[in-house]
Structure formats: C-alpha cells, structure tokens
Scaffold this active site. Structure first.
Site, PDB file in Angstrom:
ATOM      1  N   GLU A  52       6.487  16.349  13.996  1.00  0.00           N
ATOM      2  CA  GLU A  52       7.127  17.620  14.346  1.00  0.00           C
ATOM      3  C   GLU A  52       6.155  18.549  15.078  1.00  0.00           C
ATOM      4  O   GLU A  52       6.523  19.232  16.035  1.00  0.00           O
ATOM      5  CB  GLU A  52       7.643  18.324  13.078  1.00  0.00           C
ATOM      6  N   THR A 203      -8.828 -21.379  -0.248  1.00  0.00           N
ATOM      7  CA  THR A 203      -8.673 -21.090   1.179  1.00  0.00           C
ATOM      8  C   THR A 203      -9.962 -20.514   1.744  1.00  0.00           C
ATOM      9  O   THR A 203     -10.395 -20.868   2.851  1.00  0.00           O
ATOM     10  CB  THR A 203      -7.500 -20.107   1.405  1.00  0.00           C
ATOM     11  N   THR A 295      -1.973 -19.404  -4.623  1.00  0.00           N
ATOM     12  CA  THR A 295      -1.899 -17.940  -4.535  1.00  0.00           C
ATOM     13  C   THR A 295      -0.505 -17.501  -4.119  1.00  0.00           C
ATOM     14  O   THR A 295       0.085 -16.588  -4.717  1.00  0.00           O
ATOM     15  CB  THR A 295      -2.946 -17.417  -3.531  1.00  0.00           C
TER      16      THR A 295
END
Length: 347
Positions: A52, A203, A295
């Site tokens: 705004e 991983t 996971t």
C-alpha cells in the site's frame, strides 16, 4: 473496471515478492481513480515498505495534484491492510491519512495482530471497505503465510524424482541421477522461492548436496539435515558455512558459525512435528524436503505435507530403493524436458 480485474493484476504484482518477503506475506496494491490505474506497488523485501505504501507513494511521485486524486480513489489490496507497528508503520493509518474513500480487499489477514483490526480501523474512519473479492485466489497466493500462522509450522513441499518403474535411488549406495537438466533448473528455481531445504543423513552422505542455487537467479535457502547421532563428516558441502544450516540430532544444541545443532528430545516419536516446530520458531515459512526415501516417508506417514512435486523419468531400473507412495489429489501433470512432473495436494 471490475474489482476482479484489478485484483487479478494486484495478485500478479504480489507474486513478484516471492522468495524475498518471508516471513511476511506477499501483497500487491493498486490505486484506481475513475477507472484508471494511477499507482501500483507490491511488498518487495522483508522489513521494507508494504504494498500500500509503494502504491500510494507512486501516486504522490507522479501527480502534482496527488492528494486530491487520492481523495477520489479506490485502493485495491490482496490482503487486509495492517493496523499495527511491525517493521514498518501501519498501512491502515496511511490510507486514512490520505483520505482514500474506498478499500477493496482480497482476503483478511489471519495474523493475530491484524485479523479484522485493519478493516475495523478503516471503517471507524468512515472508509468504505469491500472484502472477499477473489478470496480463494488471494489465500492461495499466501499459502505459505497462512499455513505458518494457522498451523504454527512451515508450508511443506515434498519433492523427489523417480524412475518409470517407481525407484528413487539405487540400492547399492551409489549416486545416480534420474531427472534431466530441465528438471534440475526448475528445482533450483524452487529453492529461490522457499525458505529452507531438508534432506536425510543418507542423502547427505551419498549425494553430498550443496542445496544452494546455481542454475537460477535468486537467494540461497537455508539448509537442514537429520543426523541423529552426528555421524556426518565436516567435509560435506552442508558444513561449508555458505548459508545457515540446521542439524537435527539427538545429542546437542549448539552453534558453530552458520551451523546450528538442534537437539530433538525424542527421535522415535513425533520427529517431523519437532522439526517443523523448531523451524517455525526460526521464522521458516516454507520447507522443501528433497529426500531420501525414509525422510520423505516420515513426513508422509505423519500427514505433514501440503504439496508433493514428483518427477518421473522415462528410465526403468528394475530394482533399487522404492519411491514413497503418496495419496492425494493430482493438481497438475506437465512435461519438464523429458520428465513428467506431477503435483499433488493432500485429500
């Protein structure tokens, strides 16, 4: 111009703040006088001016008779104007100051300090307020912000690549790419848009990922890894101090430069809930979980996900670690290079 047409434009403006305003919401604002747009703005960066303010200041900077024009205008905002002092002054005060007679709002702000108070303040100043225009679209625009405020956790995106016969990784512990270059570039773009990327210990060990942005323009996300017994070696990219990295473990809470060790009291029960709450406390508004299989399964089993993005390649392996199974509503299926990207939402 209809309210819907102007707010659609405001939504497009708001999207320009993706990846730059978290943990604030993305907001767009447009000032219209006699069916003509005379000012536009969006929230560009966290801690900086709100939409705004930018839209009104554009009017002030453009027209010598700006004050009079604003008194004849409508301001359109995708989200309820704030009514409290945060990093910046309240936007409702600015609208009142320039005597803008009408405000059209996409959706209300669920944040406790705002939630209806902005509208009440405007109405108390005898400003006409219309709300609920393109409400669903405006809420979807800020799905990350709404999830964080309403559920006290980040918005969770699951992401993985799988072969055509449903395998996620080889079962011999070797690194092997599944998706193509176009998919990799898209994943890097996604990382610029979200606050944090999470992987599991295996991983991290096998792929040694950097989890940063190299194939797209934008800022690096924060990183997180689950390493219960702190067995990951320090030479991994995750410990390179490139960006803030959370190590969720069972042994210690500590900070070493940009590496934050966060102890989880009970790894066997409510692990995903603990992780998400700790990230919430760190103002993480959105999280991509990029593997591995266990996971991803942990968050799926806990039903703690908001979106799943799955690349399926044309390759067939015949064996390996099976990709997770997910039950949800298919939102979209598109081609990305030679891969197919399917997006799911929970039922």
């Amino acid at each position: 111009m209809s309210h819907e047409i102007v707010l659609k434009r405001a939504i497009e403006l708001a999207k320009l703040g993706l990846g730059s305003v978290s943990p604030n919401p993305m907001v767009g604002a447009i000032v219209v006088e006699n069916d003509e747009i005379i000012g536009e703005g969006y929230h560009q960066k966290y801690g900086k001016a709100h939409a705004e303010v930018n839209a009104i200041h554009q009017v002030l900077d453009t027209y010598v008779d700006a004050a009079e024009r604003l008194k004849r205008s409508i301001i359109y905002v995708t989200l309820e104007p704030c009514s409290h002092f945060g990093k910046t002054p309240p936007c409702a005060d600015l609208i009142i100051k320039y005597q803008i007679p009408k405000v059209v709002i996409g959706c209300l702000d669920p944040f406790e300090s705002v939630n209806g108070k902005g509208v009440a303040q405007l109405k108390a100043a005898r400003i006409e307020v219309i709300s609920g225009i393109l409400e669903n679209e405006c809420e979807q625009l800020n799905k990350r912000f709404f999830t964080r405020v309403k559920k006290q956790r980040p918005y969770v995106i699951l992401k993985w690549a799988q072969t055509s016969d449903g395998y996620l990784a080889p079962d011999d512990g070797e690194q092997k790419w599944i998706s193509g270059d176009a998919a990799k570039r898209l994943v890097h773009l996604w990382r610029t848009q979200e606050d944090c990327v999470l992987v599991g210990k295996n991983t991290a060990l096998i792929d040694n990922p950097k989890l940063n942005v190299r194939l797209a323009d934008g800022r690096n996300p924060k990183r997180a890894v689950i390493d219960r017994d702190l067995v990951l070696p320090n030479h991994l990219h995750l410990f390179n101090q490139e960006s803030e990295t959370f190590i969720f473990n069972a042994l210690k809470t500590d900070r070493e430069g940009k590496t934050l060790y966060v102890a989880i009291e009970d790894f066997d029960h409510f692990l995903p809930q603990y992780i998400l709450f700790q990230l919430y406390l760190q103002d993480i508004q959105s999280l991509i979980i990029e593997g591995g299989a266990q996971t991803l399964k942990t968050f799926i089993d806990a039903n703690l996900w908001d979106e799943a993005r799955i690349f399926t390649s044309t390759e067939s392996w015949g064996s390996g670690i099976k990709a997770p199974e997910i039950k949800g509503r298919l939102q979209e299926k598109i081609k990305v290079g030679n891969d197919q990207l399917s997006t799911f939402k929970p039922h």
